[in-house]
Design a protein around this motif. Structure first.
Motif, PDB file in Angstrom:
ATOM      1  N   ASN A 316       0.759  -0.899   0.166  1.00 49.63           N
ATOM      2  CA  ASN A 316      -0.332   0.107  -0.163  1.00 49.63           C
ATOM      3  C   ASN A 316       1.222   1.256   0.124  1.00 49.63           C
ATOM      4  O   ASN A 316       1.342   1.812   0.781  1.00 49.63           O
ATOM      5  CB  ASN A 316      -0.841  -0.176   1.154  1.00 49.63           C
ATOM      6  CG  ASN A 316      -2.539   0.997   1.280  1.00 49.63           C
ATOM      7  OD1 ASN A 316      -1.932   2.020   0.322  1.00 49.63           O
ATOM      8  ND2 ASN A 316      -3.136   0.605   2.196  1.00 49.63           N
ATOM      9  N   GLY A 317       1.004   2.155  -1.225  1.00 47.46           N
ATOM     10  CA  GLY A 317       1.933   3.287  -1.665  1.00 47.46           C
ATOM     11  C   GLY A 317       1.176   4.378  -0.548  1.00 47.46           C
ATOM     12  O   GLY A 317       2.082   5.225  -0.241  1.00 47.46           O
ATOM     13  N   SER A 325       3.746   5.970  -2.619  1.00 52.28           N
ATOM     14  CA  SER A 325       2.611   6.759  -4.037  1.00 52.28           C
ATOM     15  C   SER A 325       3.318   7.383  -4.671  1.00 52.28           C
ATOM     16  O   SER A 325       2.506   8.174  -3.947  1.00 52.28           O
ATOM     17  CB  SER A 325       1.126   6.172  -3.991  1.00 52.28           C
ATOM     18  OG  SER A 325       0.287   6.045  -4.985  1.00 52.28           O
ATOM     19  N   THR A 326       3.984   7.943  -5.347  1.00 55.13           N
ATOM     20  CA  THR A 326       4.000   9.015  -5.556  1.00 55.13           C
ATOM     21  C   THR A 326       3.736   9.770  -7.119  1.00 55.13           C
ATOM     22  O   THR A 326       2.891   9.436  -7.472  1.00 55.13           O
ATOM     23  CB  THR A 326       6.051   9.406  -6.576  1.00 55.13           C
ATOM     24  OG1 THR A 326       5.602   8.742  -7.708  1.00 55.13           O
ATOM     25  CG2 THR A 326       6.699   8.397  -5.075  1.00 55.13           C
ATOM     26  N   ARG A 329       4.657   8.805 -10.252  1.00 51.64           N
ATOM     27  CA  ARG A 329       3.946   7.385 -10.594  1.00 51.64           C
ATOM     28  C   ARG A 329       2.455   7.494 -11.120  1.00 51.64           C
ATOM     29  O   ARG A 329       1.578   7.480 -12.534  1.00 51.64           O
ATOM     30  CB  ARG A 329       3.635   6.411  -9.504  1.00 51.64           C
ATOM     31  CG  ARG A 329       2.993   5.421  -9.850  1.00 51.64           C
ATOM     32  CD  ARG A 329       3.402   4.150  -8.206  1.00 51.64           C
ATOM     33  NE  ARG A 329       2.725   3.275  -8.846  1.00 51.64           N
ATOM     34  CZ  ARG A 329       3.147   1.526  -9.360  1.00 51.64           C
ATOM     35  NH1 ARG A 329       4.741   1.963  -8.673  1.00 51.64           N
ATOM     36  NH2 ARG A 329       2.885   0.590  -8.944  1.00 51.64           N
ATOM     37  N   LEU A 330       1.794   8.427 -10.772  1.00 52.99           N
ATOM     38  CA  LEU A 330       0.307   8.717 -10.853  1.00 52.99           C
ATOM     39  C   LEU A 330       0.199   9.523 -11.981  1.00 52.99           C
ATOM     40  O   LEU A 330      -0.423   9.373 -12.895  1.00 52.99           O
ATOM     41  CB  LEU A 330       0.204   9.906  -9.640  1.00 52.99           C
ATOM     42  CG  LEU A 330      -1.622  10.599 -10.580  1.00 52.99           C
ATOM     43  CD1 LEU A 330      -2.453   9.802 -10.017  1.00 52.99           C
ATOM     44  CD2 LEU A 330      -1.598  11.418  -8.936  1.00 52.99           C
ATOM     45  N   TYR A 387      -3.394   0.373  -9.651  1.00 51.20           N
ATOM     46  CA  TYR A 387      -1.377   0.909 -10.285  1.00 51.20           C
ATOM     47  C   TYR A 387      -1.283   1.600  -9.738  1.00 51.20           C
ATOM     48  O   TYR A 387       0.271   1.788  -9.110  1.00 51.20           O
ATOM     49  CB  TYR A 387      -2.040   1.185 -11.632  1.00 51.20           C
ATOM     50  CG  TYR A 387      -2.129   0.024 -12.889  1.00 51.20           C
ATOM     51  CD1 TYR A 387      -1.876  -0.892 -12.829  1.00 51.20           C
ATOM     52  CD2 TYR A 387      -2.423  -0.110 -13.547  1.00 51.20           C
ATOM     53  CE1 TYR A 387      -0.479  -1.857 -13.691  1.00 51.20           C
ATOM     54  CE2 TYR A 387      -3.015  -1.025 -14.452  1.00 51.20           C
ATOM     55  CZ  TYR A 387      -2.455  -2.013 -14.291  1.00 51.20           C
ATOM     56  OH  TYR A 387      -1.633  -3.194 -15.948  1.00 51.20           O
ATOM     57  N   GLN A 388      -1.497   2.859  -9.060  1.00 51.81           N
ATOM     58  CA  GLN A 388      -1.162   4.082  -7.838  1.00 51.81           C
ATOM     59  C   GLN A 388      -1.063   3.136  -6.631  1.00 51.81           C
ATOM     60  O   GLN A 388       0.328   3.824  -6.573  1.00 51.81           O
ATOM     61  CB  GLN A 388      -2.030   5.056  -8.314  1.00 51.81           C
ATOM     62  CG  GLN A 388      -1.803   6.401  -7.539  1.00 51.81           C
ATOM     63  CD  GLN A 388      -0.322   7.182  -7.691  1.00 51.81           C
ATOM     64  OE1 GLN A 388       0.314   6.441  -9.385  1.00 51.81           O
ATOM     65  NE2 GLN A 388       0.459   7.335  -7.414  1.00 51.81           N
ATOM     66  N   ILE A 389      -1.689   2.268  -5.707  1.00 49.43           N
ATOM     67  CA  ILE A 389      -2.018   2.814  -4.712  1.00 49.43           C
ATOM     68  C   ILE A 389      -0.763   0.988  -4.896  1.00 49.43           C
ATOM     69  O   ILE A 389       0.062   1.263  -3.066  1.00 49.43           O
ATOM     70  CB  ILE A 389      -3.151   1.870  -4.552  1.00 49.43           C
ATOM     71  CG1 ILE A 389      -4.124   3.228  -4.035  1.00 49.43           C
ATOM     72  CG2 ILE A 389      -2.683   2.178  -2.844  1.00 49.43           C
ATOM     73  CD1 ILE A 389      -5.229   3.064  -3.866  1.00 49.43           C
ATOM     74  N   ASN A 390      -1.045   0.257  -5.341  1.00 50.62           N
ATOM     75  CA  ASN A 390       0.397  -1.331  -5.471  1.00 50.62           C
ATOM     76  C   ASN A 390       1.590   0.038  -6.092  1.00 50.62           C
ATOM     77  O   ASN A 390       1.412  -0.713  -6.468  1.00 50.62           O
ATOM     78  CB  ASN A 390      -0.346  -1.840  -5.958  1.00 50.62           C
ATOM     79  CG  ASN A 390       0.314  -3.099  -5.643  1.00 50.62           C
ATOM     80  OD1 ASN A 390       1.413  -3.002  -4.677  1.00 50.62           O
ATOM     81  ND2 ASN A 390       0.495  -4.583  -6.410  1.00 50.62           N
ATOM     82  N   THR A 391       2.236   0.059  -5.302  1.00 48.10           N
ATOM     83  CA  THR A 391       4.220  -0.196  -5.337  1.00 48.10           C
ATOM     84  C   THR A 391       4.895  -1.220  -4.715  1.00 48.10           C
ATOM     85  O   THR A 391       6.146  -0.799  -5.353  1.00 48.10           O
ATOM     86  CB  THR A 391       3.614   1.489  -4.058  1.00 48.10           C
ATOM     87  OG1 THR A 391       4.097   1.320  -3.276  1.00 48.10           O
ATOM     88  CG2 THR A 391       3.182   2.297  -4.661  1.00 48.10           C
ATOM     89  N   ILE A 395       6.482   0.411 -12.001  1.00 49.54           N
ATOM     90  CA  ILE A 395       4.770   1.220 -12.558  1.00 49.54           C
ATOM     91  C   ILE A 395       5.462   0.860 -14.165  1.00 49.54           C
ATOM     92  O   ILE A 395       4.214   0.310 -14.808  1.00 49.54           O
ATOM     93  CB  ILE A 395       4.603   2.066 -12.286  1.00 49.54           C
ATOM     94  CG1 ILE A 395       3.254   2.522 -13.346  1.00 49.54           C
ATOM     95  CG2 ILE A 395       5.730   3.419 -12.655  1.00 49.54           C
ATOM     96  CD1 ILE A 395       2.310   1.927 -12.321  1.00 49.54           C
TER      97      ILE A 395
END
Length: 427
Positions: A316-317, A325-326, A329-330, A387-391, A395
């Motif tokens: 959980n980023g 979760s940066t 990445r977003l 995709y965003q939350i799971n780091t 990516i």
């Protein structure tokens, strides 16, 4: 020969079940293709339940239970009076037969399928079929690379055929071709049932299923093609229920939505989204839909509550500082899909779909077609959020390896939406 017998039993089970539900409301050939998809799902669930009850694969019970159920269904169908439908689908069937040639050639070129075929789906089938009372070792955390938290829809279907032929790599290969042809058949015949001309239906179907990259994904022996089949079948049945004003077809929608949930984790997310969208349409008998859905989704419920191991590939980023979760990445998550859609490997089909839907304008978002647009938007939004939350994965690598399969699984449904928006006769 034994493969064909096993397939015939599955098709007969599904067709007889579907005939009891809709009582001939659909044309014969569409009923046959939908019935085949349903029958494979029924067979998979029989294998799953017997596996749980006996804690190992019993070589006598699956055929006994299946053939007994088939006899009961034949008897129930015997007294069912059904109005005959005129069919003029000879050309459509010829197209599907011809389509089997490139699929078969492609499948033989990749007889072992893709990476996830032998490391995940076929491996799970081998554990069920060969490991006796140690079959649950497939959920051991050390095997996390095999997607151990994914449901067992496709592996149980493969096990049914192995029961008749023994463990053979040709079975998953043949099943991939069969599932691709069933998906193409549901798209082609479903469009015609929904009042799109035969020629337009053929062109739309061939556009999707003669795509070289699409063929490779279709026969990769992944669960994505099973996901695609059940999603398409659920939406075709929903649209027909609205078109024919027949709530019995909503029961079929619930059945295929339940089967969709057992294909993979993305299938579970898709089934939840689709269920919420259908229930938001003010159904006449919502409890009939919900009851059918729960009954068919019971293997998924059992799997999630009592069998699924922790997801070893999830971080959980939003709650960790080691792999957060940066914003960068977003940016990647939001931009990458657009490069995927314009990639040359799709031969411009996604661009064509977007332009076509823009030309359709309000017709594409008119009820009941809007359910497809809403589903696609919500489903992609959920996946982008994941995709965003799971780091856990880098990516760039993760999206390049998986996003093309996700959008291909949606392609038959999107082109169903496109064809109905532009070419439906009473639109």
């Amino acid at each position: 020969m034994m493969y064909l017998f096993a397939l015939a039993v599955a098709v007969a089970l599904g067709y007889c079940t579907l005939r009891l539900i809709v009582a001939g409301r659909l044309s014969f050939y569409l009923s046959l293709f939908l019935g085949a998809a349903l029958g494979l799902g029924i067979i998979g669930q029989i294998i799953f339940y017997l596996q749980l009850l006996g804690n190992n694969f019993n070589h006598f019970l699956p055929p006994l239970v299946s053939l007994f159920l088939l006899v009961v269904l034949f008897w129930l169908n015997k007294s069912l009076k059904i109005q005959s439908h005129k069919n003029s689908n000879g050309l459509s069937l010829l197209v599907l037969i011809l389509l089997s040639v490139p699929l078969w050639l492609e499948a033989n070129y990749y007889p072992l399928g893709g990476w996830d075929a032998w490391s995940c789906w076929n491996l799970k089938a081998k554990f069920i079929y060969l490991a006796e009372d140690h079959w649950k070792d497939i959920f051991t955390p050390i095997l996390w690379r095999s997607n151990i938290h994914y449901p067992l829809g496709l592996p149980t279907i493969n096990v049914w055929f192995w029961h008749w032929s023994g463990v053979s790599q040709s079975v998953p290969m043949l099943n991939a071709v069969v599932l691709a042809l069933l998906t193409a058949g549901v798209l082609l015949l479903g469009l015609q049932e929904l009042k799109v001309s035969q020629w337009i239906s053929i062109v739309v179907t061939l556009s999707v299923f003669t795509l070289a990259f699409g063929n490779t994904l279709s026969i990769s022996q992944y669960s994505d093609i099973l996901f695609s089949l059940y999603l398409l079948a659920a939406l075709v049945c929903y649209l027909l229920s609205r078109d024919l004003k027949d709530n019995r077809l909503l029961i079929l929608t619930a059945v295929f939505t339940g089967l969709l949930s057992f294909t993979k984790n993305e299938g579970l997310a898709a089934s939840v989204i689709l269920t919420l969208l259908v229930l938001s349409q003010q159904l006449h008998r919502p409890w009939a839909f919900i009851s059918a859905l729960i009954a068919v989704a019971l293997p998924t419920i059992i799997f999630i509550l009592w069998m699924v191991p922790p997801n070893e590939t999830f971080i959980n980023g939003l709650a960790t500082i080691s792999k957060p979760s940066t914003f960068l990445r977003l940016q990647y998550v939001l931009v990458y899909p657009w490069f995927e859609f314009i990639s040359l490997k799709w031969n411009g089909l996604w661009i064509l779909a977007v332009v076509g839907l823009m030309l359709a304008g309000g017709q594409a978002m008119k009820k009941p077609l809007n359910i497809i647009g809403l589903f696609v938007a919500l489903y992609l939004a959920v996946l982008m959020a994941y995709y965003q939350i799971n780091t856990f994965f880098e990516i760039g690598w993760w999206m390049s390896m998986t996003f093309n399969r996700i959008v291909f699984a949606l392609m038959p449904t999107v082109f169903l939406w496109l064809a109905l928006s532009l070419f439906r006769k009473d639109a």
